[in-house]
Write a protein that holds these residues in place. Structure first.
Motif, PDB file in Angstrom:
ATOM      1  N   ARG A   1      34.768  43.098  39.516  1.00 34.56           N
ATOM      2  CA  ARG A   1      36.129  43.642  39.640  1.00 34.56           C
ATOM      3  C   ARG A   1      37.038  42.624  40.322  1.00 34.56           C
ATOM      4  O   ARG A   1      38.176  42.392  39.872  1.00 34.56           O
ATOM      5  CB  ARG A   1      36.100  44.941  40.442  1.00 34.56           C
ATOM      6  CG  ARG A   1      37.493  45.541  40.652  1.00 34.56           C
ATOM      7  CD  ARG A   1      37.431  46.891  41.318  1.00 34.56           C
ATOM      8  NE  ARG A   1      38.735  47.535  41.314  1.00 34.56           N
ATOM      9  CZ  ARG A   1      38.939  48.838  41.299  1.00 34.56           C
ATOM     10  NH1 ARG A   1      37.916  49.663  41.290  1.00 34.56           N
ATOM     11  NH2 ARG A   1      40.158  49.335  41.286  1.00 34.56           N
ATOM     12  N   ALA A   2      36.551  42.008  41.398  1.00 30.91           N
ATOM     13  CA  ALA A   2      37.348  40.992  42.090  1.00 30.91           C
ATOM     14  C   ALA A   2      37.661  39.823  41.163  1.00 30.91           C
ATOM     15  O   ALA A   2      38.766  39.261  41.195  1.00 30.91           O
ATOM     16  CB  ALA A   2      36.609  40.504  43.333  1.00 30.91           C
TER      17      ALA A   2
ATOM     18  N   VAL B   1      37.927  39.913  37.797  1.00 26.80           N
ATOM     19  CA  VAL B   1      38.938  40.342  36.825  1.00 26.80           C
ATOM     20  C   VAL B   1      40.316  40.365  37.471  1.00 26.80           C
ATOM     21  O   VAL B   1      41.301  39.847  36.911  1.00 26.80           O
ATOM     22  CB  VAL B   1      38.578  41.736  36.258  1.00 26.80           C
ATOM     23  CG1 VAL B   1      39.745  42.298  35.436  1.00 26.80           C
ATOM     24  CG2 VAL B   1      37.323  41.662  35.393  1.00 26.80           C
ATOM     25  N   GLU B   2      40.418  40.957  38.657  1.00 25.66           N
ATOM     26  CA  GLU B   2      41.722  41.073  39.310  1.00 25.66           C
ATOM     27  C   GLU B   2      42.298  39.702  39.663  1.00 25.66           C
ATOM     28  O   GLU B   2      43.517  39.510  39.629  1.00 25.66           O
ATOM     29  CB  GLU B   2      41.586  41.948  40.556  1.00 25.66           C
ATOM     30  CG  GLU B   2      41.343  43.419  40.199  1.00 25.66           C
ATOM     31  CD  GLU B   2      41.054  44.302  41.401  1.00 25.66           C
ATOM     32  OE1 GLU B   2      40.639  43.744  42.450  1.00 25.66           O
ATOM     33  OE2 GLU B   2      41.229  45.527  41.288  1.00 25.66           O
TER      34      GLU B   2
ATOM     35  N   LEU C   1      43.816  38.237  36.203  1.00 22.60           N
ATOM     36  CA  LEU C   1      44.916  38.901  35.494  1.00 22.60           C
ATOM     37  C   LEU C   1      46.242  38.140  35.583  1.00 22.60           C
ATOM     38  O   LEU C   1      46.931  37.987  34.559  1.00 22.60           O
ATOM     39  CB  LEU C   1      45.093  40.333  36.025  1.00 22.60           C
ATOM     40  CG  LEU C   1      43.946  41.308  35.743  1.00 22.60           C
ATOM     41  CD1 LEU C   1      44.238  42.659  36.393  1.00 22.60           C
ATOM     42  CD2 LEU C   1      43.718  41.485  34.247  1.00 22.60           C
TER      43      LEU C   1
ATOM     44  N   ARG D   1      47.085  44.711  33.082  1.00 22.47           N
ATOM     45  CA  ARG D   1      46.571  45.629  34.091  1.00 22.47           C
ATOM     46  C   ARG D   1      45.163  46.044  33.685  1.00 22.47           C
ATOM     47  O   ARG D   1      44.817  46.029  32.504  1.00 22.47           O
ATOM     48  CB  ARG D   1      47.451  46.876  34.217  1.00 22.47           C
ATOM     49  CG  ARG D   1      48.828  46.624  34.787  1.00 22.47           C
ATOM     50  CD  ARG D   1      49.527  47.941  35.133  1.00 22.47           C
ATOM     51  NE  ARG D   1      49.722  48.794  33.974  1.00 22.47           N
ATOM     52  CZ  ARG D   1      49.123  49.979  33.790  1.00 22.47           C
ATOM     53  NH1 ARG D   1      48.268  50.430  34.694  1.00 22.47           N
ATOM     54  NH2 ARG D   1      49.373  50.695  32.715  1.00 22.47           N
ATOM     55  N   ALA D   2      44.363  46.407  34.656  1.00 22.32           N
ATOM     56  CA  ALA D   2      42.987  46.810  34.366  1.00 22.32           C
ATOM     57  C   ALA D   2      42.698  48.175  34.978  1.00 22.32           C
ATOM     58  O   ALA D   2      43.144  48.473  36.101  1.00 22.32           O
ATOM     59  CB  ALA D   2      41.996  45.786  34.903  1.00 22.32           C
ATOM     60  N   ARG D   3      41.975  48.998  34.227  1.00 21.16           N
ATOM     61  CA  ARG D   3      41.423  50.240  34.757  1.00 21.16           C
ATOM     62  C   ARG D   3      39.911  50.058  34.838  1.00 21.16           C
ATOM     63  O   ARG D   3      39.305  49.490  33.929  1.00 21.16           O
ATOM     64  CB  ARG D   3      41.741  51.424  33.845  1.00 21.16           C
ATOM     65  CG  ARG D   3      43.206  51.730  33.699  1.00 21.16           C
ATOM     66  CD  ARG D   3      43.458  52.987  32.877  1.00 21.16           C
ATOM     67  NE  ARG D   3      43.026  52.854  31.488  1.00 21.16           N
ATOM     68  CZ  ARG D   3      43.476  53.631  30.492  1.00 21.16           C
ATOM     69  NH1 ARG D   3      44.359  54.590  30.761  1.00 21.16           N
ATOM     70  NH2 ARG D   3      43.052  53.456  29.255  1.00 21.16           N
ATOM     71  N   PHE D   4      39.319  50.557  35.910  1.00 15.43           N
ATOM     72  CA  PHE D   4      37.894  50.347  36.128  1.00 15.43           C
ATOM     73  C   PHE D   4      37.165  51.689  36.112  1.00 15.43           C
ATOM     74  O   PHE D   4      37.561  52.637  36.802  1.00 15.43           O
ATOM     75  CB  PHE D   4      37.658  49.633  37.457  1.00 15.43           C
ATOM     76  CG  PHE D   4      38.211  48.232  37.483  1.00 15.43           C
ATOM     77  CD1 PHE D   4      37.434  47.157  37.078  1.00 15.43           C
ATOM     78  CD2 PHE D   4      39.518  47.989  37.892  1.00 15.43           C
ATOM     79  CE1 PHE D   4      37.938  45.866  37.083  1.00 15.43           C
ATOM     80  CE2 PHE D   4      40.036  46.702  37.904  1.00 15.43           C
ATOM     81  CZ  PHE D   4      39.246  45.640  37.499  1.00 15.43           C
TER      82      PHE D   4
ATOM     83  N   ARG E   1      34.448  34.583  37.421  1.00 15.30           N
ATOM     84  CA  ARG E   1      35.857  34.439  37.039  1.00 15.30           C
ATOM     85  C   ARG E   1      35.985  33.808  35.657  1.00 15.30           C
ATOM     86  O   ARG E   1      36.841  34.216  34.861  1.00 15.30           O
ATOM     87  CB  ARG E   1      36.619  33.633  38.082  1.00 15.30           C
ATOM     88  CG  ARG E   1      36.902  34.416  39.352  1.00 15.30           C
ATOM     89  CD  ARG E   1      37.872  33.728  40.272  1.00 15.30           C
ATOM     90  NE  ARG E   1      39.172  33.475  39.654  1.00 15.30           N
ATOM     91  CZ  ARG E   1      40.239  33.047  40.313  1.00 15.30           C
ATOM     92  NH1 ARG E   1      40.149  32.820  41.633  1.00 15.30           N
ATOM     93  NH2 ARG E   1      41.386  32.829  39.699  1.00 15.30           N
TER      94      ARG E   1
END
Length: 336
Positions: free
Chosen positions: A77-78, A80-81, A84, A93-96, A297
């Motif tokens: 998650r880190a 992906v964020e 972005l 934007r991402a939804r997890f 990453r």
């Protein structure tokens, strides 16, 4: 020869004459390699500029769906964020949707409830019902990229991750080198057999140790969660007193270390996957011998690029296996 750009555009971008560009594009003799390289670079630059124009002002919503231990989902998650913002001028934007343990039905239900998505990055079971749920998403116009473990029977767009069979062979090589002439058996810990990537790692590991005479004992069903894994490892060690090495395919390594310590048993070699917070600490403490790691990453960036390509926003990009890094306590990278 027809080309996606006019000769005049390529000439302007490269600073060469239209006649020179024409000779390069039509592969006429007598053109220097440096001139060909200049034309190729100009075309690559035009591709980037075209992609930026397509991305300008566009908004994309990406869903990340993973059944995996929290230590891994937190790390991805880190990653992906962090990636972005790199896709500006587009806004991503991402939804997890992340959980540690669950059924195939839960995964199918989650996939079925996705709405308004421009693409999905998926770590899921290689099960027929999951493949069908992926197919339904793709049929509805939502591209799916599988991550770390594949679902090849589905219509997913691409797989991103390491060569899992090659990773298993690499782990076997390291274990064999460190054990040397010792007759030690090896414990393989998997999170759950339904994840194809884990099965491929195990097959690669076993194939590379075939003929070694070593006992290989497998435990599975913990979902990579320490609380579930410790009892499985304790039982396996109690039944197999000759085990002094571990290949951790699916995690739960804090529990595996604890099980060896509870029984006052030596662990001469311990090879694991992924440089998450637990493994980083265990490696620094000398309780892991090596971690097979890949750049999360870079994985996230490639997965996002592949989805944007499917949306027609970026040029095609090959999805090649991610290189494996062998991390020891002596080349532990700084935390990003």
């Amino acid at each position: 020869m027809a080309h996606r750009y006019k000769i005049r555009e390529i000439a302007q971008q490269s600073g060469l004459s239209e006649a020179t560009v024409d000779r390069v594009l039509n592969r006429r003799p007598g053109v220097r390699e440096t001139t060909i390289a200049e034309v190729d670079q100009a075309i690559a630059d035009l591709d980037k500029q075209r992609a930026q124009l397509r991305l300008n002002g566009r908004r994309y919503l990406i869903d990340v769906i993973m059944q995996t231990p929290r230590r891994f989902s937190d790390a991805f998650r880190a990653a992906v964020e962090a990636e972005l913002p790199a896709f500006a001028p587009a806004m991503l934007r991402a939804r997890f949707h992340l959980w540690e343990a669950g059924s195939t039905a839960q995964m199918v239900d989650t996939l079925g409830r996705i709405r308004g998505s421009h693409g999905v990055i998926l770590k899921a079971q290689d099960e027929p019902h999951v493949a069908e749920a992926v197919d339904r998403l793709v049929d509805s116009g939502v591209p799916v990229v599988t991550y770390t473990t594949d679902i090849p029977a589905s219509t997913r767009s691409a797989y991103v991750g390491i060569d899992n069979h090659g990773a298993g062979v690499t782990a076997a090589y390291l274990v064999q080198q460190w054990l040397g002439d010792s007759p030690s058996g090896v414990l393989i810990t998997l999170s759950r057999a339904v994840f194809r990537g884990e099965g491929e790692r195990e097959v690669g590991f076993r194939s590379a140790l075939r003929g070694s005479g070593r006992t290989i004992v497998e435990v599975s069903g913990s979902d990579g969660i320490d609380a579930s894994n410790e009892r499985l490892v304790l039982d396996a060690l109690a039944s197999n007193p000759g085990i002094e090495a571990v290949y951790s395919v699916g995690g739960g390594n804090v529990a595996t270390v604890a099980a060896f310590e509870k029984l006052n048993r030596p662990c001469r070699v311990f090879v694991a996957h992924d440089l998450d917070a637990d493994n980083r600490r265990l490696l620094g403490e000398g309780k892991l011998s090596a971690v097979l790691h890949n750049d999360l990453r870079a994985d996230a960036r490639l997965a996002l690029r592949l989805i944007l390509h499917e949306r027609g926003a970026l040029p095609a990009e090959a999805a090649r296996p991610v290189p494996i890094q062998v991390i020891t306590p002596y080349n532990l990278p700084a935390q990003g």
